[in-house]
Design a protein around this motif. Sequence first.
Motif, PDB file in Angstrom:
ATOM      1  N   GLN A 261       4.125  -3.618   0.130  1.00 42.49           N
ATOM      2  CA  GLN A 261       3.186  -2.935   0.577  1.00 42.49           C
ATOM      3  C   GLN A 261       2.713  -1.698   1.579  1.00 42.49           C
ATOM      4  O   GLN A 261       3.321  -0.283   1.426  1.00 42.49           O
ATOM      5  CB  GLN A 261       1.567  -2.972   0.323  1.00 42.49           C
ATOM      6  CG  GLN A 261       0.611  -1.619   0.001  1.00 42.49           C
ATOM      7  CD  GLN A 261      -0.764  -1.832   1.422  1.00 42.49           C
ATOM      8  OE1 GLN A 261      -1.018  -3.697   2.241  1.00 42.49           O
ATOM      9  NE2 GLN A 261      -1.768  -1.923   1.141  1.00 42.49           N
ATOM     10  N   ILE A 262       3.392  -2.720   2.439  1.00 37.18           N
ATOM     11  CA  ILE A 262       3.720  -1.991   4.541  1.00 37.18           C
ATOM     12  C   ILE A 262       4.929  -0.430   3.790  1.00 37.18           C
ATOM     13  O   ILE A 262       5.090   0.468   4.352  1.00 37.18           O
ATOM     14  CB  ILE A 262       3.719  -2.533   5.670  1.00 37.18           C
ATOM     15  CG1 ILE A 262       2.413  -3.280   4.997  1.00 37.18           C
ATOM     16  CG2 ILE A 262       4.226  -2.044   6.163  1.00 37.18           C
ATOM     17  CD1 ILE A 262       2.882  -4.379   6.014  1.00 37.18           C
ATOM     18  N   GLY A 263       5.865  -1.347   3.230  1.00 40.63           N
ATOM     19  CA  GLY A 263       6.775  -0.579   3.236  1.00 40.63           C
ATOM     20  C   GLY A 263       7.086   0.393   1.833  1.00 40.63           C
ATOM     21  O   GLY A 263       7.776   1.823   2.540  1.00 40.63           O
ATOM     22  N   VAL A 264       6.273   0.392   0.896  1.00 38.25           N
ATOM     23  CA  VAL A 264       5.737   2.494  -0.005  1.00 38.25           C
ATOM     24  C   VAL A 264       4.832   2.755   0.459  1.00 38.25           C
ATOM     25  O   VAL A 264       4.865   3.325   0.763  1.00 38.25           O
ATOM     26  CB  VAL A 264       5.579   1.597  -1.188  1.00 38.25           C
ATOM     27  CG1 VAL A 264       5.135   2.243  -2.316  1.00 38.25           C
ATOM     28  CG2 VAL A 264       6.929   1.124  -1.714  1.00 38.25           C
ATOM     29  N   GLY A 265       3.211   1.913   0.936  1.00 37.93           N
ATOM     30  CA  GLY A 265       2.292   2.555   1.568  1.00 37.93           C
ATOM     31  C   GLY A 265       1.169   3.017   0.545  1.00 37.93           C
ATOM     32  O   GLY A 265       0.169   3.577   0.762  1.00 37.93           O
ATOM     33  N   HIS A 266       0.788   1.908  -0.454  1.00 37.48           N
ATOM     34  CA  HIS A 266       0.334   2.329  -1.341  1.00 37.48           C
ATOM     35  C   HIS A 266      -1.138   0.981  -1.862  1.00 37.48           C
ATOM     36  O   HIS A 266      -1.388   1.149  -0.560  1.00 37.48           O
ATOM     37  CB  HIS A 266       0.746   1.821  -3.408  1.00 37.48           C
ATOM     38  CG  HIS A 266       1.103   0.419  -2.869  1.00 37.48           C
ATOM     39  ND1 HIS A 266      -0.195  -0.398  -3.006  1.00 37.48           N
ATOM     40  CD2 HIS A 266       2.658  -0.257  -3.275  1.00 37.48           C
ATOM     41  CE1 HIS A 266       1.195  -1.771  -3.157  1.00 37.48           C
ATOM     42  NE2 HIS A 266       2.308  -1.560  -3.496  1.00 37.48           N
ATOM     43  N   VAL A 267      -2.024   1.581  -2.124  1.00 44.10           N
ATOM     44  CA  VAL A 267      -3.994   0.626  -1.891  1.00 44.10           C
ATOM     45  C   VAL A 267      -3.324  -0.635  -2.038  1.00 44.10           C
ATOM     46  O   VAL A 267      -2.522  -0.929  -3.639  1.00 44.10           O
ATOM     47  CB  VAL A 267      -4.630   1.622  -2.831  1.00 44.10           C
ATOM     48  CG1 VAL A 267      -5.886   0.834  -2.446  1.00 44.10           C
ATOM     49  CG2 VAL A 267      -4.795   2.992  -2.425  1.00 44.10           C
ATOM     50  N   THR A 268      -3.819  -1.246  -1.946  1.00 51.84           N
ATOM     51  CA  THR A 268      -4.118  -3.100  -2.346  1.00 51.84           C
ATOM     52  C   THR A 268      -5.088  -2.776  -2.032  1.00 51.84           C
ATOM     53  O   THR A 268      -6.283  -3.302  -1.230  1.00 51.84           O
ATOM     54  CB  THR A 268      -3.024  -4.766  -1.574  1.00 51.84           C
ATOM     55  OG1 THR A 268      -1.876  -3.883  -1.487  1.00 51.84           O
ATOM     56  CG2 THR A 268      -2.997  -5.313  -1.615  1.00 51.84           C
TER      57      THR A 268
END
Length: 629
Positions: A261-268
Amino acid sequence: MSDTQTLIENRPPSVASLFLERVEATPDREAYRYPVAPATGEGPDAWHSLSWAQAADRVFSIAAGLVALGVDAEERVAVASSTRVEWILADLGILCAGAATTTVYPSTNADETSFILADSGSRVLIAEDAEQLAKARERRAELPALAHVVVIDAAGAETVAGDPEDWVLSLDELERRGAEYLRTHPESIKERVAAIGADQLATLIYTSGTTGRPKGVRLPHDCWSYMAKAIPATGLVTAEDVQYLWLPLAHVFGKVLISGQIGVGHVTAVDGRIDKIIENLPTVQPTYMAAVPRIFEKVYNGVAAKARAGGGAKYKIFQWAAGVAREYAKTTQDNFRHTGTASAPFGLKLKHGIADKLVYAKLRAAFGGRLRACVSGSAALAPDIGYFFAGAGIHILEGYGLTESSAASFVNPGEAYRTGTVGKPLPGTEVRIAEDGEILLRGPGIMEGYHGLPDKTSEVLESDGWLHTGDIGELSADGYLRITDRKKDLIKTSGGKYIAPAEVEGQFKAVCPFVSNILVHGADRNFCTALISLDEPTIMGWAAENGHEGKSYAQVVALKEVEELIGGYVERLNEGLQRWQTIKKFRILPRDLDIEHGELTPSLKLKRPVVEREYKSLIEEMYAGSRES
């Protein structure tokens, strides 16, 4: 060199560096969603959000609070909590302080918790609540290195007589101390992050072995930094995705999703309460989520049970639709493999369209209506269940990895996925198959070794970096991996035939909608037997429909009718097996297998030796009077 290779090879030294880069790149974008119970205690949860900048404020305060407590680089800080947003913030705070996270399942008992805290030398424990605090307090005399316990939900977790000064504090207090420290040392956390080297310890994850004490797997920062770049490079996730994260973060499968997620920056959206999954899905409306096979098995069994309860006509429609889904998935996947187009004949497309309106659309709606893909890992998914979901438009991409390889070594490639395989290796990961069929892995995701156990490390990790996985598998000509079984779990009958029990067990789960767990036994025997536990809601629904209301689960599973019911499914299973694989006898267990009794790992894998030991009398009973040779 390709752009993907360049991106991976030029990765930052740590996931802490990546986090800082992410915050700087997209400070105002939504990072996390998390549920908050209403103040009245009644009604649905409200979902709150944190932007990347807001998350960073809390992460930096936690990191600075740990520094203020005297935590130094690579010193261990343990987290014993269920999956929640504070777990992620705490983990990132630990990493940004230059320390290393020791993960502890909240279900772990006081004895094993004490062992992990002592073996890791953890200086601080971040505990979810009073229950987790009590485990550390009970064994405090055995934990001289443990200087502080930080409690997330502080209700009932007050200091008591006998606690050292400042031994217990709340997470709120830690963050207040951190904010105060940052006022006088504003650059301290950025300096800590800048000092982190790629080979510096980031995480200690203790494997839940089937025998003996668990081993601490040492995963340096570079493992997570690599995963954060390699996962997006597969095309599996994008910046527009919404992930629903409920997996235990003490497990490497859950942990790797944070890096991706940190690599892409999407919502979790984060909520580890398994009993809330069905309720949360329509609210969260995820585009992807990861799960273990047991979840998909339960959904499949639940859908089948609901159709059966609706009467004979509804159940026949479901069975027809399930058959169409499997045929459609197999056909489209085969055509994509050979032509690059997921096509199907007109007649099959027509049937599929009708089944979609009757069955599949409702199933997709139950998953939130926007699900693009699910990632399944930790154990094998029965292919027939995978094909069912694929045909229904819920694409389950199986992946493969171990704690020792940072979880994500293989994953199925999006549209080109093949049910029954775990896909292709992540960019930068190498694989080869040994002469005995064992899968060997090498790459940046491989562990440094087992904590304090050089002999155990040398048993699985060769000097040139190849990791012996202990799994048996086959590689296709174009690089897709199929796992056949655990090396140590292969059964050799007294007749010299080898059987992969997981393969037989998976086939039974696809055949029988009532099964929860099954263990196939037959090592050094002249035929195979099985211990079977049933899914309580499904079998109790059957009991209510068949005149057995008011009976307990134990009474229902002991019924002769239930034995005959399950026996029919065993016969169906046997029709598709080789003679030496067939189940000649079985016993239904009086209760389901579970984590609490030590029969399943926290990721729901079967602990075969434990189950075989506990039900030894039933196994012997099935072989009594048979002529062993």
